[in-house]
Scaffold this active site. Structure first.
Site, PDB file in Angstrom:
ATOM      1  N   SER A   1      -0.730   4.492   2.058  1.00 17.98           N
ATOM      2  CA  SER A   1      -0.969   3.091   1.704  1.00 17.98           C
ATOM      3  C   SER A   1      -1.883   2.424   2.716  1.00 17.98           C
ATOM      4  O   SER A   1      -1.634   2.492   3.926  1.00 17.98           O
ATOM      5  CB  SER A   1       0.371   2.358   1.642  1.00 17.98           C
ATOM      6  OG  SER A   1       0.148   0.986   1.436  1.00 17.98           O
TER       7      SER A   1
ATOM      8  N   THR B   1       3.888   2.598  -3.116  1.00 18.85           N
ATOM      9  CA  THR B   1       4.950   2.578  -4.121  1.00 18.85           C
ATOM     10  C   THR B   1       4.495   3.268  -5.404  1.00 18.85           C
ATOM     11  O   THR B   1       5.212   4.110  -5.961  1.00 18.85           O
ATOM     12  CB  THR B   1       5.366   1.116  -4.419  1.00 18.85           C
ATOM     13  OG1 THR B   1       5.847   0.532  -3.207  1.00 18.85           O
ATOM     14  CG2 THR B   1       6.444   1.053  -5.480  1.00 18.85           C
TER      15      THR B   1
ATOM     16  N   CYS C   1      12.217  -4.418   3.517  1.00 20.43           N
ATOM     17  CA  CYS C   1      12.771  -4.444   2.171  1.00 20.43           C
ATOM     18  C   CYS C   1      14.259  -4.755   2.187  1.00 20.43           C
ATOM     19  O   CYS C   1      14.799  -5.275   1.232  1.00 20.43           O
ATOM     20  CB  CYS C   1      12.538  -3.108   1.480  1.00 20.43           C
ATOM     21  SG  CYS C   1      10.871  -2.517   1.681  1.00 20.43           S
TER      22      CYS C   1
ATOM     23  N   HIS D   1      -2.486  -0.713   3.632  1.00 19.99           N
ATOM     24  CA  HIS D   1      -2.074  -1.802   4.529  1.00 19.99           C
ATOM     25  C   HIS D   1      -1.165  -1.345   5.665  1.00 19.99           C
ATOM     26  O   HIS D   1      -0.819  -2.140   6.530  1.00 19.99           O
ATOM     27  CB  HIS D   1      -1.443  -2.964   3.740  1.00 19.99           C
ATOM     28  CG  HIS D   1      -0.045  -2.739   3.263  1.00 19.99           C
ATOM     29  ND1 HIS D   1       1.036  -3.314   3.878  1.00 19.99           N
ATOM     30  CD2 HIS D   1       0.456  -2.016   2.231  1.00 19.99           C
ATOM     31  CE1 HIS D   1       2.153  -2.959   3.227  1.00 19.99           C
ATOM     32  NE2 HIS D   1       1.818  -2.170   2.232  1.00 19.99           N
TER      33      HIS D   1
HETATM   34  C1  LIG Z   1       5.501   0.563   3.002  1.00 21.09           C
HETATM   35  C2  LIG Z   1       6.044   1.862   2.532  1.00 21.09           C
HETATM   36  C3  LIG Z   1       5.953   2.235   1.185  1.00 21.09           C
HETATM   37  C4  LIG Z   1       5.389   1.316   0.127  1.00 21.09           C
HETATM   38  O1  LIG Z   1       3.996   1.172   0.243  1.00 21.09           O
HETATM   39  P1  LIG Z   1       3.293  -0.098  -0.475  1.00 21.09           P
HETATM   40  O2  LIG Z   1       1.838   0.181  -0.329  1.00 21.09           O
HETATM   41  O3  LIG Z   1       3.722  -1.294   0.298  1.00 21.09           O
HETATM   42  O4  LIG Z   1       3.728  -0.091  -1.886  1.00 21.09           O
HETATM   43  C5  LIG Z   1       6.432   3.467   0.812  1.00 21.09           C
HETATM   44  N1  LIG Z   1       6.963   4.312   1.715  1.00 21.09           N
HETATM   45  C6  LIG Z   1       7.068   3.990   3.031  1.00 21.09           C
HETATM   46  C7  LIG Z   1       7.647   4.972   3.976  1.00 21.09           C
HETATM   47  C8  LIG Z   1       6.624   2.762   3.477  1.00 21.09           C
HETATM   48  O5  LIG Z   1       6.738   2.446   4.767  1.00 21.09           O
END
Ligand SMILES: *Cc1c(COP(=O)(O)O)cnc(C)c1O
Length: 379
Positions: A195, A67, A321, A197
């Site tokens: 990201s 994010t 979300c 995780h």
């Molecule tokens: C999960 C996700 C995000 C956000 O990532 P976070 O590390 O959870 O803030 C942004 N873009 C996509 C496509 C995602 O799947």
């Protein structure tokens, strides 16, 4: 069955971070030994991650996640390119981290945004993107892989198109990095978000790839960390764990992709042949190896999820979300599905740990749900 929402940290990542929580807890900016130790570990993660993208180490800046990377990329380009223009091209099917940022930039910072429509498979066609380019366009931002329906975008073509028109190209690769090979050069990417995780690393840790010379500024101001581009004491344990997860992902990528693709196609095949009327969401071939997004006619995704949960199965309707918000998936709507159809869709996302037994269990559960009255509930 919800690995697009988050993943379990791999043992290598858990192990790698441990000493940096206790023994080597020094501040990486410190001169003494404990600081040097932490600094060295952060450098190693940067090396691993940059190599995976075919990038240079100083083109990777660690963030608090996907994010932040998305927010930064869009906001910083608008600021850096204000002489050139204020027009940003993105798509209707982006993650809220991109969509909400675009709305903010348009409302508060005077940006003009064009939202590209996907085709019925969720593909953003290069022709559609080409038609949206204007003399004042400064940025094109299209995700590498969609988090809800798994469709892969023609990123290399979009990148080439952007560059041919003097436009920067950003891609949200949060669902793709660590899951499939990516190359910043071959795909003509200037900015890329990822990201930890989402690829078996820790939560609260991600990165933004910034091509050298892209000329974009910092967003978090303060100390001189991260080449003066992202201030704040580094999340050393997180960065170390993310690096270890990336290294594992790189090492096992082919095996994992093969395993997931096989299970994915097996699952889609069984659902489609054994449950009447099931339809696949997203592109039949150009999709993430782990994504099974399906429409089950007559069911309510919400009650199906509750029934799955009672059996210990964690799945998702659209994206995490949008779950609970009672809004139909913006991605499915953009792909031309009706509200009813969107409410009948479920997303199962696999991992390298998923077994055939588990897939069979989910198929049986869905067969039961679709034979029962609950699938006839309407919203
Ligand atoms: C999960 C996700 C995000 C956000 O990532 P976070 O590390 O959870 O803030 C942004 N873009 C996509 C496509 C995602 O799947």
């Amino acid at each position: 069955m919800d690995n697009a929402a988050t993943t379990r940290m791999c043992p290598a990542a858990v192990q790698a971070m441990q000493p940096y929580l206790t023994e080597f807890y020094g501040n990486p900016s410190a001169m003494y030994q404990a600081g040097r130790r932490a600094r060295e570990a952060v450098r190693r993660s940067r090396d691993i991650i940059s190599a995976m993208l075919g990038a240079k180490p100083d083109e990777i800046v660690f963030t608090s996640g996907g994010t932040e990377a998305d927010n930064w990329a869009l906001t910083a380009v608008l600021e850096a390119k204000k002489e050139q223009g204020n027009h940003i091209i993105t798509s209707r099917i982006e993650h809220p981290a991109v969509l909400r940022t675009c709305e903010y930039l348009s409302r508060v910072r005077g940006a003009e945004i064009t939202y590209l429509e996907p085709d019925e498979n969720g593909v953003i066609r290069p022709e559609t993107a080409a038609a949206a380019i204007r003399p004042d366009t400064i940025l094109m931002s299209v995700m590498t892989a969609n988090n809800e329906v798994g469709t892969l975008q023609p990123v290399a073509e979009l990148g080439r198109l952007a560059h041919a028109n003097g436009i920067l190209f950003h891609t949200d690769a949060v669902q793709a990095f660590g899951h499939m090979p990516l190359s910043a050069d071959e795909m003509e990417i200037d900015l890329l978000s990822a990201s930890g995780h989402k690829f078996f690393g820790p939560k609260g840790c991600g990165f933004l790839y910034i091509r050298k010379g892209a000329g974009i500024g910092s967003m978090i101001r303060g100390g001189a960390q991260e080449y003066n581009r992202r201030a704040g004491t580094e999340n050393v344990p997180g960065i170390v764990a993310m690096g270890a997860a990336a290294e594992e992902a790189e090492q096992w990528m082919e095996d994992r992709m093969r395993h997931e693709t096989e299970l994915r196609d097996y699952m889609i095949g069984r659902m489609r042949t054994e449950i009447p009327g099931v339809q696949l969401n997203g592109h039949p071939e150009r999709r993430l190896p782990n994504n099974v997004s399906l429409q089950f006619p007559g069911i309510s995704a919400e009650s199906a999820l509750i029934r799955l949960d009672l059996q210990g199965i964690a799945a998702s309707a659209g994206s995490a979300c949008s779950t609970g918000s009672l809004e139909p998936s913006h991605v499915l709507l953009a792909m031309g599905r009706s509200r009813e159809e969107a409410f009948q869709s479920l997303r199962f996302t696999l991992s390298y740990e998923t077994t055939r037994d588990e897939v069979n269990q989910v198929v049986e559960a869905m067969k039961q749900i679709c034979n029962h009255g609950s699938c006839m509930e309407t919203k």
